[in-house]
Write an enzyme that holds these catalytic residues in place. Sequence first.
Site, PDB file in Angstrom:
ATOM      1  N   LYS A 126      -9.199   6.816   5.847  1.00  0.00           N
ATOM      2  CA  LYS A 126      -8.998   5.545   6.560  1.00  0.00           C
ATOM      3  C   LYS A 126     -10.321   5.087   7.139  1.00  0.00           C
ATOM      4  CE  LYS A 126      -5.566   2.814   7.523  1.00  0.00           C
ATOM      5  NZ  LYS A 126      -4.300   2.665   6.777  1.00  0.00           N
ATOM      6  N   ASP A 166      -5.659  -3.253   5.729  1.00  0.00           N
ATOM      7  CA  ASP A 166      -4.709  -2.735   6.721  1.00  0.00           C
ATOM      8  C   ASP A 166      -4.641  -3.848   7.773  1.00  0.00           C
ATOM      9  OD1 ASP A 166      -3.328   0.070   7.388  1.00  0.00           O
ATOM     10  OD2 ASP A 166      -3.995  -0.756   9.288  1.00  0.00           O
TER      11      ASP A 166
HETATM   12  N1  GLU Z   1      -3.476   0.424   4.625  1.00  0.00           N
HETATM   13  C1  GLU Z   1      -2.424   0.687   3.712  1.00  0.00           C
HETATM   14  C2  GLU Z   1      -1.701   1.949   4.109  1.00  0.00           C
HETATM   15  O1  GLU Z   1      -1.568   2.227   5.289  1.00  0.00           O
HETATM   16  C3  GLU Z   1      -2.874   0.617   2.259  1.00  0.00           C
HETATM   17  C4  GLU Z   1      -3.969   1.541   1.840  1.00  0.00           C
HETATM   18  C5  GLU Z   1      -4.488   1.260   0.420  1.00  0.00           C
HETATM   19  O2  GLU Z   1      -3.952   0.397  -0.254  1.00  0.00           O
HETATM   20  O3  GLU Z   1      -5.443   1.949   0.018  1.00  0.00           O
HETATM   21  O4  GLU Z   1      -1.200   2.684   3.309  1.00  0.00           O
END
Ligand code: GLU
Length: 450
Positions: A126, A166
């Site tokens: 993340k 996100d």
């Molecule tokens: N932020 C999204 C999640 O919490 C998507 C992450 C992504 O697509 O790499 O899963």
Amino acid sequence: MNAYLKRVLDETKAKNANEPEFLQTVEEVLTSIEPVLDAHPEYEKACLLERMVEPERTIEFRVTWMDDNLQWHVNRGYRVQYNASLGPYKGGLRFASNVNLSIMKFLGFEQVFKDALTCLPIGGCKGGSDFSPIGRSDGEVMRFCQAFMTELYRHIGPDVDSPAGDVGVGGREIGYLYGQYRRIVGASGMGALTGKDIKTGGSILRPEATGYGAMYYLVEALKHDGEDIKGKRIAISGYGNVGWGIMKKAADLGAKVTYFAGPDGYIHDPDGVTTEEKLNFILEMRAKDPMHCKPYAEKFGVEFVEGTKCWGVKDVDIYMPAATQNDVNLDWAKKIAASGVKYYIEVANMPTTNDALEFLKAQKHMVVAPSKAVNACGVSVSELEMAQNAQRQYWTAEEVDAKMQQIMKNIYNASVEAAERYGLGYDLVAGANIAGFQKVADAMLAQGIF
Ligand code: GLU
């Protein structure tokens, strides 16, 4: 409590005492996998838990940029590359003023198990910044994204780490980030970011994927109880990408979102957010001012209740918190339990405090589903985007949608099966944690020192 588990929890708390969100998720995940630890004493020798709670790498950097009035600003950027035992790091970027290392680590840790649950070859990660795009001009957002990527580019790539969106990072931000990435590295590396515009290599259905996937998961949970999605009324929080996807898919499936909450209060629309006009209005409203949902009530002549959340309303069948972390605390959970509503389906990452989650799980009349399973379709379609980019192809909506449905079905079934295997009965929360954990654990053990 299992002695190994207790020791690692105590050590993690001592080492990360100022990271409450991170400790919250570590405690929630690790306590729920206790039966697995009891059955696998060999994990302790391999320091498996100690390795799992520690990110492989934490990158923190300065982001300097200039606003429209030529004022300088300095923000902090992060990328927490948590665990690549299953594949390249994959996870979103969050741009919000409350972002800090604790929030990045909590989201990264959750992402490891979520990505494992998808059964796709992706590790967990993340990133983000304490910069908020709210109230900033397009030019300011672009300059910030360019500054952010000017550092991040050296840590990512289609086979290494592929960020996506996100909270606070949508199509516009991904576009600016991707443009800067390509400016620096040249024409290669299409899969280095996902959530791209379809014209620049994005996957069809990526924006809708998280919300649609949550609904596909819900359909499975209802089927388990012999229930049909048709006619069901849903209360959600949040009307961003994810909430919007839930509204749209609910309407497609003959259900309806009758309550939705924003930062200023909640809307009650008994007819549901089902028409194209209403769905489009939400997009416009959000683009103009993401902090207020009241204009929806004014436009469609429905009720708006200021300054509170819709948890506890009785005239729905399903609650789906889809806004942000710790939206539902113990007080709200008590209202939810008292309402008699059966389904509590988490969608946002960690929307429930640990005491509230325990309380809800203990309610005999309720079915509780965890976000790391329910919202996993977003990252799944991100991986499908990487696959399309690697093949230099675009898949059709039908192809992507069929895969989405299959992935969500598999996640639901794997969770049910994992909980049953350890004698926990129908426990979707523990089941998801166990299924994700075991996949990562096996991959780590197979690779030796990692
Ligand atoms: N932020 C999204 C999640 O919490 C998507 C992450 C992504 O697509 O790499 O899963």
